[in-house]
Design a protein around this motif. Structure first.
Motif, mmCIF file in Angstrom:
data_model
loop_
_atom_site.group_PDB
_atom_site.id
_atom_site.type_symbol
_atom_site.label_atom_id
_atom_site.label_comp_id
_atom_site.label_asym_id
_atom_site.label_seq_id
_atom_site.Cartn_x
_atom_site.Cartn_y
_atom_site.Cartn_z
ATOM 1 N N LEU A 96 -16.703 -67.701 34.766
ATOM 2 C CA LEU A 96 -16.861 -69.002 33.469
ATOM 3 C C LEU A 96 -17.821 -69.686 34.442
ATOM 4 C CD1 LEU A 96 -13.260 -69.359 34.835
ATOM 5 C CD2 LEU A 96 -14.156 -69.581 32.518
ATOM 6 N N LEU A 97 -18.542 -69.502 35.955
ATOM 7 C CA LEU A 97 -19.886 -70.239 36.164
ATOM 8 C C LEU A 97 -20.984 -69.601 35.892
ATOM 9 C CD1 LEU A 97 -18.658 -70.333 40.128
ATOM 10 C CD2 LEU A 97 -18.425 -72.003 38.332
ATOM 11 N N ARG A 98 -21.285 -68.679 35.661
ATOM 12 C CA ARG A 98 -22.371 -67.561 34.526
ATOM 13 C C ARG A 98 -22.477 -69.071 33.684
ATOM 14 N NH1 ARG A 98 -20.797 -62.792 35.720
ATOM 15 N NH2 ARG A 98 -21.602 -62.589 37.363
ATOM 16 N N GLY A 99 -21.441 -68.868 32.658
ATOM 17 C CA GLY A 99 -21.300 -69.086 30.979
ATOM 18 C C GLY A 99 -21.937 -70.674 31.719
ATOM 19 N N ALA A 100 -21.799 -71.798 32.667
ATOM 20 C CA ALA A 100 -21.778 -72.982 32.635
ATOM 21 C C ALA A 100 -23.177 -73.334 33.190
ATOM 22 C CB ALA A 100 -20.821 -73.917 33.771
ATOM 23 N N HIS B 204 -5.988 -70.787 38.701
ATOM 24 C CA HIS B 204 -5.921 -71.684 37.547
ATOM 25 C C HIS B 204 -7.490 -72.347 36.641
ATOM 26 C CE1 HIS B 204 -6.367 -76.104 35.694
ATOM 27 N NE2 HIS B 204 -5.174 -75.753 35.014
ATOM 28 N N ALA B 205 -7.938 -72.419 36.356
ATOM 29 C CA ALA B 205 -9.787 -72.453 35.116
ATOM 30 C C ALA B 205 -10.208 -73.271 36.411
ATOM 31 C CB ALA B 205 -9.736 -72.375 33.641
ATOM 32 N N ALA B 206 -9.883 -74.579 36.754
ATOM 33 C CA ALA B 206 -9.605 -75.323 37.765
ATOM 34 C C ALA B 206 -11.036 -75.112 38.852
ATOM 35 C CB ALA B 206 -8.956 -76.795 37.751
ATOM 36 N N ILE B 207 -9.944 -73.871 39.088
ATOM 37 C CA ILE B 207 -10.899 -73.698 40.404
ATOM 38 C C ILE B 207 -12.653 -73.518 40.604
ATOM 39 C CG2 ILE B 207 -11.070 -71.343 41.938
ATOM 40 C CD1 ILE B 207 -8.652 -72.825 42.484
ATOM 41 N N ALA B 208 -12.653 -73.444 39.193
ATOM 42 C CA ALA B 208 -14.648 -73.146 38.949
ATOM 43 C C ALA B 208 -15.310 -75.031 39.314
ATOM 44 C CB ALA B 208 -14.902 -72.898 37.828
ATOM 45 N N ASP B 209 -14.510 -75.518 38.781
ATOM 46 C CA ASP B 209 -14.760 -76.890 39.531
ATOM 47 C C ASP B 209 -15.280 -76.884 41.083
ATOM 48 O OD1 ASP B 209 -15.249 -77.819 36.785
ATOM 49 O OD2 ASP B 209 -13.240 -78.371 36.452
ATOM 50 N N VAL B 210 -14.040 -76.665 42.085
ATOM 51 C CA VAL B 210 -13.614 -76.445 42.634
ATOM 52 C C VAL B 210 -14.590 -75.969 43.721
ATOM 53 C CG1 VAL B 210 -12.171 -75.886 45.102
ATOM 54 C CG2 VAL B 210 -11.488 -76.873 42.446
ATOM 55 N N LEU C 11 -24.916 -73.284 35.393
ATOM 56 C CA LEU C 11 -25.019 -74.377 36.668
ATOM 57 C C LEU C 11 -26.425 -74.066 37.902
ATOM 58 C CD1 LEU C 11 -22.005 -75.801 37.217
ATOM 59 C CD2 LEU C 11 -24.265 -76.855 36.095
ATOM 60 N N PHE C 12 -25.896 -71.656 37.635
ATOM 61 C CA PHE C 12 -26.471 -71.264 38.613
ATOM 62 C C PHE C 12 -27.743 -70.771 37.749
ATOM 63 C CE2 PHE C 12 -22.286 -73.485 40.976
ATOM 64 C CZ PHE C 12 -22.961 -73.517 41.751
ATOM 65 N N ASP C 13 -28.677 -70.070 38.775
ATOM 66 C CA ASP C 13 -29.629 -69.233 38.143
ATOM 67 C C ASP C 13 -28.762 -67.342 37.879
ATOM 68 O OD1 ASP C 13 -32.514 -69.945 37.795
ATOM 69 O OD2 ASP C 13 -31.299 -71.163 39.448
ATOM 70 N N GLU C 14 -28.114 -67.303 38.925
ATOM 71 C CA GLU C 14 -27.170 -66.220 38.932
ATOM 72 C C GLU C 14 -26.007 -66.094 39.592
ATOM 73 O OE1 GLU C 14 -29.234 -63.263 40.833
ATOM 74 O OE2 GLU C 14 -29.260 -63.823 42.942
ATOM 75 N N VAL C 15 -24.922 -66.127 39.135
ATOM 76 C CA VAL C 15 -23.420 -65.711 40.292
ATOM 77 C C VAL C 15 -23.350 -64.086 40.225
ATOM 78 C CG1 VAL C 15 -21.356 -66.305 40.199
ATOM 79 C CG2 VAL C 15 -22.770 -67.524 39.031
ATOM 80 N N ILE C 16 -23.102 -63.733 41.580
ATOM 81 C CA ILE C 16 -22.602 -61.961 41.877
ATOM 82 C C ILE C 16 -21.535 -62.219 42.747
ATOM 83 C CG2 ILE C 16 -25.575 -61.745 40.982
ATOM 84 C CD1 ILE C 16 -25.117 -61.261 44.157
#
Length: 475
Positions: free
Chosen positions: A27-31, A248-254, A33-38
């Motif tokens: 989810l965060l990779r698709g957003a 919950h998907a909102a964890i990505a926002d947290v 907001l970061f150059d990479e998420v690992i």
């Protein structure tokens, strides 16, 4: 540049253990907001000892994917990452410079105040009538925030009580209770505590699992999402059972909130990590001409790359399942042909019967998923920059239930290593073995092992325990 690292527990036994961390990383990779998420893990790969080597940026934010503070977030993760910190993490997190990277380590996502909103979101899924001022149908409704709890660390229950207190102040529910599985007040006593005719139970757990799917419903007599209890002490009651907050998907926002708060006090992002990029360019130069790494064959074809098992060389592509994303490769190589979990990816057990067709950027990620940290560690070894960690040093670092490996004699360690490491492609630098040629030189199975993995540590612990039990039985 900015790198985000999500740290999960992982498992040596269960391939589903890491699924929630994968989901949030995706989810965060698709957003964007970061150059990479690992992702990194305690019980899987890339391990906590490896994961920082896999980051492409000199600006790294590390977030523990745990529901509360405790042993792992305060002891294990900081120790294994080399943060030089033990004990409670301050609200602003910890910042260290490690190997040229600025590493910011935050509190676990579960303690962020935004988790209160996630609890409400889960409650609304089972109770759509819950409006901004309470249930629209006017029925008195109680909320139970259900935690695991433990007598070993008070922080485990503190976050449950804090969320319950915040929710009690909102007026959304007529009653709010913080109850637990393994400490007082226990959830199995809820009928005596809760008076409202309708009760919503929201498990404050990180993932769906044994507790949320089996033990909690069985112990409480729940028959599904809605269960009626006509004979309770305070009259008939209806229980609505929600899904755990951690899925919950909102964890990505947290997670984003935590990352931004950690960076806010320490300036802009970083640069590309030169050693990391040099390692991948060395690998890609071989891939562009066709190469083998571990059990995989990589073939360039008209601007893309085909990846398949070496033993499937020559089979028509139509006979193989075709994957088109790095995540498809990740999911494919996590289990053997027999469906067994592969926590150590360099074991000779990559499944057959598939091919991936990927561009160059996706090839990098797919190889990272297939053999986490191997490109970076192998390149470092070729530059004489990979320092092995002897078994004695690894053993001394173990705490908790793994501290007993310090009692293992060399013969025990070698006996276990012969069984475990014999099926692995890596060369045990930590045991004094030498690796003269690697896959970067054209030798597919040439991979360094700088430190005993957590799988071996766990097996040595079992060996020590068996020896102790056998000695006790002889007495």
């Amino acid at each position: 540049m900015r790198s985000l690292v999500l740290i999960g527990h992982g498992s040596h036994l269960n391939s589903d253990s890491a699924r929630a961390v994968f989901r949030y990383a995706d989810l965060l990779r698709g957003a964007g907001l970061f150059d990479e998420v690992i992702e990194g893990y305690w019980k899987e790969e890339p391990s906590l000892r490896q994961v920082l080597r896999t980051t492409a940026s000199t600006d790294v934010t590390v977030i523990p994917m745990f529901i509360s503070e405790g042993y792992f977030t305060e002891t294990v993760i900081p120790r294994e990452l080399g943060l030089g910190h033990q004990g409670p993490v301050p609200p602003e997190g910890i910042a260290r410079v490690i190997g040229g990277r600025t590493v910011r380590y935050t509190l676990p996502y579960g303690v962020h105040p935004a988790m209160t909103d996630v609890i409400v979101a889960r409650a609304r899924e089972v109770l759509p009538e819950l409006g901004a001022d309470g249930p629209a149908d006017g029925i008195e409704t109680a909320l139970i925030v259900l935690g695991h709890g433990t007598t070993r660390n008070e922080n485990s229950s503190r976050v449950i009580h804090e969320n319950a207190a915040r929710l009690a102040g909102t007026g959304l529910f007529s009653e709010v209770h913080a109850l637990f599985l393994d400490e007082e007040p226990r959830v199995n006593g809820w009928p005596d505590r809760v008076r409202a005719p309708r009760v919503v139970i929201v498990p404050f757990f990180a993932s769906e699992g044994w507790h949320t799917l089996e033990t909690i419903p069985q112990d409480l007599g729940l028959t599904g999402q809605v269960t009626d209890f006509p004979g309770n002490p305070h009259g008939p009651q209806q229980v609505l059972y929600a899904r755990p907050v951690g899925t919950h998907a909102a964890i990505a926002d947290v997670i984003v909130h935590l990352a931004e708060e950690a960076r806010g006090t320490l300036g802009p992002g970083g640069d590309a990590e030169r050693g990391h990029e040099a390692a991948w360019q060395a690998f890609l130069s071989r891939a562009r001409a066709g190469t083998r790494i571990g059990e995989l064959l990589i073939t360039p074809e008209l601007g893309v790359f085909e990846v398949r098992h070496q033993l499937d060389e020559g089979r028509p592509g139509g006979d193989l399942m075709t994957l088109v994303t790095p995540e498809g490769v990740r999911d494919q190589v996590r289990v053997t042909d027999g469906g067994e979990h592969r926590p150590v990816h360099t074991l000779r057990s990559v499944p057959r019967g598939w091919r991936a067709v990927l561009n160059e950027a996706d090839l990098r990620r797919a190889v990272h998923y297939a053999y986490p940290a191997m490109v970076e560690e192998t390149y470092a070894h070729s530059c004489h920059a990979l320092r092995p960690t002897p078994w004695a040093t690894t053993a001394r670092r173990q705490t908790g239930i793994y501290a007993k490996v310090q009692r293992a004699v060399p013969e025990q360690v070698e006996r276990v290593a012969t069984r475990v490491c014999g099926a692995c492609l890596r060369t045990r630098l930590w045991a004094g073995e030498r690796l003269t040629h690697s896959f970067l030189d054209g030798v597919p199975g040439g991979m360094p092992c700088a430190e005993a993995c957590t799988f071996l540590v766990a097996e040595v612990r079992e060996e020590v325990a068996r020896k102790k039990a056998a000695a006790a039985s002889d007495d």
